[in-house]
Design a protein around this motif. Structure first.
Motif, PDB file in Angstrom:
ATOM      1  N   GLY A 140       0.718  -1.297   0.041  1.00 54.20           N
ATOM      2  CA  GLY A 140       0.100   0.131   0.003  1.00 54.20           C
ATOM      3  C   GLY A 140       1.025   1.268  -0.084  1.00 54.20           C
ATOM      4  O   GLY A 140       0.140   2.386   0.183  1.00 54.20           O
ATOM      5  N   TYR A 141       1.972   1.053  -0.295  1.00 53.51           N
ATOM      6  CA  TYR A 141       3.056   2.434  -0.219  1.00 53.51           C
ATOM      7  C   TYR A 141       3.567   2.795  -1.573  1.00 53.51           C
ATOM      8  O   TYR A 141       4.654   3.460  -1.801  1.00 53.51           O
ATOM      9  N   GLY A 142       2.919   2.193  -2.747  1.00 50.75           N
ATOM     10  CA  GLY A 142       3.586   2.435  -4.098  1.00 50.75           C
ATOM     11  C   GLY A 142       3.634   3.949  -4.371  1.00 50.75           C
ATOM     12  O   GLY A 142       4.784   4.206  -4.927  1.00 50.75           O
ATOM     13  N   GLU A 143       2.656   4.741  -3.928  1.00 48.04           N
ATOM     14  CA  GLU A 143       3.054   6.006  -4.420  1.00 48.04           C
ATOM     15  C   GLU A 143       4.175   6.738  -3.572  1.00 48.04           C
ATOM     16  O   GLU A 143       4.748   7.969  -4.225  1.00 48.04           O
ATOM     17  N   TYR A 144       4.893   6.042  -2.697  1.00 46.86           N
ATOM     18  CA  TYR A 144       5.878   6.538  -2.011  1.00 46.86           C
ATOM     19  C   TYR A 144       7.058   5.908  -2.235  1.00 46.86           C
ATOM     20  O   TYR A 144       8.147   6.414  -1.705  1.00 46.86           O
ATOM     21  N   TYR A 145       7.052   5.184  -3.397  1.00 46.79           N
ATOM     22  CA  TYR A 145       8.385   4.822  -4.081  1.00 46.79           C
ATOM     23  C   TYR A 145       8.513   5.599  -5.164  1.00 46.79           C
ATOM     24  O   TYR A 145       8.026   5.267  -6.332  1.00 46.79           O
ATOM     25  N   ILE A 146       9.634   6.552  -5.152  1.00 45.77           N
ATOM     26  CA  ILE A 146       9.537   7.715  -6.044  1.00 45.77           C
ATOM     27  C   ILE A 146      10.661   7.678  -7.131  1.00 45.77           C
ATOM     28  O   ILE A 146      11.068   8.870  -7.615  1.00 45.77           O
ATOM     29  N   THR A 178      23.170  -1.684  -8.895  1.00 47.24           N
ATOM     30  CA  THR A 178      22.566  -1.582  -7.665  1.00 47.24           C
ATOM     31  C   THR A 178      21.077  -2.112  -7.570  1.00 47.24           C
ATOM     32  O   THR A 178      20.359  -2.013  -8.465  1.00 47.24           O
ATOM     33  N   VAL A 179      20.635  -2.320  -6.335  1.00 51.06           N
ATOM     34  CA  VAL A 179      19.229  -2.353  -6.049  1.00 51.06           C
ATOM     35  C   VAL A 179      19.021  -1.711  -4.820  1.00 51.06           C
ATOM     36  O   VAL A 179      19.410  -1.992  -3.859  1.00 51.06           O
ATOM     37  N   GLU A 180      17.911  -0.697  -4.810  1.00 48.08           N
ATOM     38  CA  GLU A 180      18.043   0.359  -3.888  1.00 48.08           C
ATOM     39  C   GLU A 180      16.523   0.931  -3.781  1.00 48.08           C
ATOM     40  O   GLU A 180      16.394   2.106  -3.995  1.00 48.08           O
ATOM     41  N   PRO A 181      15.436  -0.094  -3.312  1.00 43.63           N
ATOM     42  CA  PRO A 181      14.267   0.414  -3.313  1.00 43.63           C
ATOM     43  C   PRO A 181      14.229   1.442  -2.167  1.00 43.63           C
ATOM     44  O   PRO A 181      14.727   1.375  -1.107  1.00 43.63           O
ATOM     45  N   GLY A 182      13.124   2.242  -2.053  1.00 42.98           N
ATOM     46  CA  GLY A 182      12.917   3.233  -0.826  1.00 42.98           C
ATOM     47  C   GLY A 182      11.483   3.422  -0.775  1.00 42.98           C
ATOM     48  O   GLY A 182      10.712   3.548  -1.676  1.00 42.98           O
TER      49      GLY A 182
END
Length: 217
Positions: A140-146, A178-182
């Motif tokens: 539920g946080y997709g909009e905050y992965y920018i 790199t693999v760097e989600p946030g």
């Protein structure tokens, strides 16, 4: 990769160095001092050390803000060694972490591990992004992965390929990526976890060895 090993060692050192009341600038400057003391020829990029609400800026600039208990502190750092760049990010909690902080950290960690697991020779870069992004979307946080999930690293800290939702590129053996989600929550905090990995036929060789479970200092 020697440059990435320097980053790991600097991060380990910083876990003992960081104290409540230090400024973000003090933390960033100490990271850079330690990397150079280890033999780095320079920095891959300007070190990021952002805390509390400032950690919700993916490319935040260290400021005079003092680190406080209950802050997340995100450190994005890289050494330059023999012409090659390192790049890693870790987010740690200062003093304590709230249930919300722990929840967001866990989602980002699961996303990062899913992205790493998707990296392999012949895989579409956008499919690596999808593997990471699906975890965050489903929580539920997709909009905050920018931002995108990752990028190539070599002589430049940002090289081909690009690992994002639009990329048509295909991963090749021996590429370093790199693999760097946030997740970056407005007016609250952000979390990013980044490793640098070598693409192989069977998956990855992860050059970043630093702990990824939530560290509370």
């Amino acid at each position: 990769m020697k440059a990435e090993a320097m980053g790991d060692a600097a991060f380990e050192y910083m876990l003992d160095f960081i104290k409540v009341g230090m400024t973000e600038i003090q933390v960033a400057e100490e990271i850079e001092r330690v990397l150079r003391a280890m033999g780095a020829e320079g920095l891959s990029f300007d070190t990021i050390a952002v805390s509390g609400v400032n950690s919700n800026q993916p490319h935040g600039v260290p400021s005079d803000k003092k680190i406080q208990e209950g802050d997340f502190l995100t450190m994005d750092l890289g050494a330059l060694y023999k012409g090659y760049c390192g790049d890693m990010t870790r987010t740690v909690a200062i003093g304590y972490a709230t249930d919300e902080m722990k929840k967001i950290y866990d989602i980002v960690l699961r996303s990062q591990l899913a992205g790493l697991a998707a990296v392999k020779e012949g895989v579409l870069c956008r499919d690596v992004d999808k593997a990471s992004r699906n975890i965050i979307d489903e929580a539920g946080y997709g909009e905050y992965y920018i931002h995108g999930t990752g990028h190539g690293v070599g002589i430049q800290v940002h090289e081909a390929p690009t690992l994002n939702a639009r990329s048509e590129e295909i991963l090749k053996e021996n590429q370093a990526v790199t693999v760097e989600p946030g997740i970056y929550l407005p007016d609250k905090f952000g979390v990013r976890i980044e490793d640098l990995a070598i693409v192989t036929k069977f998956g990855i060789i992860n050059c970043t060895r630093s702990e990824k479970e939530l560290i509370i200092l």
